[in-house]
Design an enzyme around this catalytic site. Structure first.
Site, short mmCIF file in Angstrom:
data_model
loop_
_atom_site.label_atom_id
_atom_site.label_comp_id
_atom_site.label_asym_id
_atom_site.label_seq_id
_atom_site.Cartn_x
_atom_site.Cartn_y
_atom_site.Cartn_z
N GLN A 270 0.85 -1.20 0.00
CA GLN A 270 0.00 0.00 0.00
C GLN A 270 0.88 1.25 0.00
O GLN A 270 2.08 1.18 0.30
CB GLN A 270 -0.89 -0.01 1.24
CG GLN A 270 -0.15 -0.23 2.55
CD GLN A 270 -0.97 -0.99 3.60
OE1 GLN A 270 -2.22 -1.04 3.59
NE2 GLN A 270 -0.27 -1.62 4.53
N ASP B 18 -0.35 0.00 13.83
CA ASP B 18 0.02 1.26 14.49
C ASP B 18 0.17 1.06 16.00
O ASP B 18 0.64 1.96 16.70
CB ASP B 18 -1.02 2.34 14.19
CG ASP B 18 -2.44 1.90 14.55
OD1 ASP B 18 -3.34 2.00 13.70
OD2 ASP B 18 -2.65 1.43 15.70
N ASP C 33 0.22 -8.19 11.37
CA ASP C 33 -0.02 -7.17 10.35
C ASP C 33 0.79 -7.56 9.11
O ASP C 33 1.92 -8.00 9.20
CB ASP C 33 0.41 -5.77 10.83
CG ASP C 33 -0.21 -4.67 9.97
OD1 ASP C 33 -0.97 -3.85 10.51
OD2 ASP C 33 0.05 -4.66 8.74
N ASP D 32 0.04 -12.32 6.61
CA ASP D 32 -1.33 -12.09 6.19
C ASP D 32 -2.27 -12.64 7.27
O ASP D 32 -2.22 -13.83 7.60
CB ASP D 32 -1.57 -12.84 4.86
CG ASP D 32 -2.97 -12.60 4.31
OD1 ASP D 32 -3.18 -12.85 3.11
OD2 ASP D 32 -3.86 -12.17 5.07
N GLY D 33 -3.10 -11.76 7.80
CA GLY D 33 -3.99 -12.18 8.89
C GLY D 33 -4.95 -13.26 8.45
O GLY D 33 -5.35 -14.12 9.24
N ASP E 139 -8.47 -5.24 13.26
CA ASP E 139 -8.21 -3.81 13.13
C ASP E 139 -7.56 -3.58 11.77
O ASP E 139 -6.38 -3.23 11.65
CB ASP E 139 -7.26 -3.37 14.26
CG ASP E 139 -6.88 -1.91 14.16
OD1 ASP E 139 -5.90 -1.51 14.84
OD2 ASP E 139 -7.51 -1.16 13.39
N SER E 140 -8.35 -3.83 10.73
CA SER E 140 -7.80 -3.82 9.37
C SER E 140 -8.16 -2.52 8.66
O SER E 140 -8.95 -1.72 9.14
CB SER E 140 -8.39 -4.99 8.58
OG SER E 140 -9.76 -4.73 8.30
N THR E 141 -7.55 -2.36 7.49
CA THR E 141 -7.94 -1.26 6.61
C THR E 141 -9.31 -1.58 6.01
O THR E 141 -9.91 -2.61 6.32
CB THR E 141 -6.90 -1.15 5.46
OG1 THR E 141 -6.50 -2.47 5.07
CG2 THR E 141 -5.67 -0.37 5.92
N1 SAM Z 1 -8.05 1.88 12.47
C1 SAM Z 1 -7.87 1.74 11.04
C2 SAM Z 1 -9.19 1.60 10.33
O1 SAM Z 1 -10.22 1.39 10.98
O2 SAM Z 1 -9.17 1.71 9.08
C3 SAM Z 1 -6.95 0.57 10.76
C4 SAM Z 1 -5.55 0.89 11.19
S1 SAM Z 1 -4.36 -0.36 11.01
C5 SAM Z 1 -3.00 0.63 10.57
C6 SAM Z 1 -4.82 -1.21 9.53
C7 SAM Z 1 -3.79 -2.27 9.23
O3 SAM Z 1 -4.38 -3.40 8.54
C8 SAM Z 1 -2.64 -1.82 8.32
O4 SAM Z 1 -1.45 -1.72 9.06
C9 SAM Z 1 -2.55 -2.89 7.22
O5 SAM Z 1 -1.21 -3.21 6.87
C10 SAM Z 1 -3.27 -4.04 7.89
N2 SAM Z 1 -3.79 -5.08 6.99
C11 SAM Z 1 -4.49 -4.94 5.85
N3 SAM Z 1 -4.75 -6.14 5.29
C12 SAM Z 1 -4.20 -7.08 6.13
C13 SAM Z 1 -4.14 -8.50 6.13
N4 SAM Z 1 -4.69 -9.23 5.13
N5 SAM Z 1 -3.51 -9.12 7.16
C14 SAM Z 1 -2.95 -8.40 8.16
N6 SAM Z 1 -2.96 -7.04 8.23
C15 SAM Z 1 -3.60 -6.40 7.21
#
Ligand code: SAM
Length: 275
Positions: free
Chosen positions: A31, A86, A106, A137-138, A155-157
């Site tokens: 990303q 984060d 993450d 990968d979660g 807590d993903s994107t």
């Molecule tokens: N609080 C934010 C929101 O509600 O959008 C999310 C913040 S957190 C930084 C989101 C995290 O999800 C990112 O660091 C990203 O790298 C992670 N992420 C996205 N897809 C993922 C996956 N398949 N497995 C693990 N982490 C993932």
């Protein structure tokens, strides 16, 4: 000369903030990562142009993702965070003394690296001895887990890019398998103004997978629409039945036992998404 950042929350609506400086910009393997200082909300992490967290309002989201499930479960010892690079949810989890281990998975190690560097008040607990950090990968981690966790927090994107799989019924079924027999999970499920489809589908998929399913909200000014939702799936415990004596006296700025209960009271246009 002033610089302003705008996140387009829909194709016709956005939020805009004055940016004082850019600390880091990089296209990672997964990303676009930007770390900036804003005049109103302090340091802010952006992923693919979307606000992830800011120093000023992060406590709302991180407290509500962590304390609602952790006070719903009577004895959460092993906790998993999917995403959350984060570090904010981990910081809140560690306020619960009964938690013996918190695992964070993450997919992007760069988020963890730059959050530690520029968001120390949020990421400062990632090296706590109770914390295990994995860059993976979660979706795969969940697929490989069975009967392992008391509480899982997603807590993903948004459901785009690497997070697409984290909003599927198959993922929620995997979470059920990864949870212990009385486990429960919470996922952030976007906003009811611009993404009603995400909420409606997530709630339906979770309801078809877990005996107890609840939706709750919180006010997060820098997230799209400012009204955010969380969907809980639980194998046994109902967040509305948390006994008074379960609540501890942890240090918070948003979460309280009254907020725990009140967050599940939904405006009609939001409640309609759960039916
Ligand atoms: N609080 C934010 C929101 O509600 O959008 C999310 C913040 S957190 C930084 C989101 C995290 O999800 C990112 O660091 C990203 O790298 C992670 N992420 C996205 N897809 C993922 C996956 N398949 N497995 C693990 N982490 C993932």
């Amino acid at each position: 000369m002033e610089f302003w950042f705008t996140e387009k929350q829909t194709k016709d609506f956005g939020i805009t903030m004055r940016v004082k400086q850019t600390y880091h910009s990089e296209k990672t393997e997964f990303q676009q990562l930007d770390m900036v200082e804003t005049a109103e909300f302090g340091n802010m992490l952006l992923l693919d142009g979307m606000v992830m967290t800011t120093e000023r309002d992060e406590f709302v989201y991180h407290e509500m993702v962590a304390h609602v499930p952790l006070y719903t479960h009577p004895n959460p010892r092993h906790v998993l965070v999917v995403g959350g690079g984060d570090g904010g949810v981990i910081r809140e989890i560690l306020k619960h003394p009964e938690v013996e281990k918190a695992t964070l998975v993450d997919i992007d190690g760069k988020v963890i690296e730059y959050s530690k560097k520029y968001l120390p008040t949020i990421a400062g607990k990632l090296e706590d001895p109770r914390v295990e950090v994995k860059v993976d990968d979660g979706f795969m981690h969940i697929a490989e887990s069975e009967n392992a966790y008391d509480v899982i927090m997603v807590d993903s994107t948004e459901p785009v890019g690497p997070a697409v799989n984290l909003f599927t019924k198959g993922f929620y079924e995997g979470i059920s398998k990864a949870l212990k027999e009385d486990g429960l999970f919470v996922a952030q499920t976007d906003n009811p103004w611009f993404h009603q489809d995400v909420i409606r589908k997530a709630f339906k998929d979770v309801k078809e997978t877990f005996p107890v399913t609840r939706l709750y909200t919180a006010n997060i000014p820098t997230y799209p629409s400012g009204l955010w939702t969380f969907t809980m799936g639980s194998k046994k415990y109902d967040p509305l039945e948390t006994p008074e004596e379960r609540f501890g006296n942890i240090d918070t700025k948003y979460y309280t036992p009254e907020i725990h209960r009140g967050a599940f009271l939904l405006p009609k246009f939001v409640k309609d998404l759960t039916e």
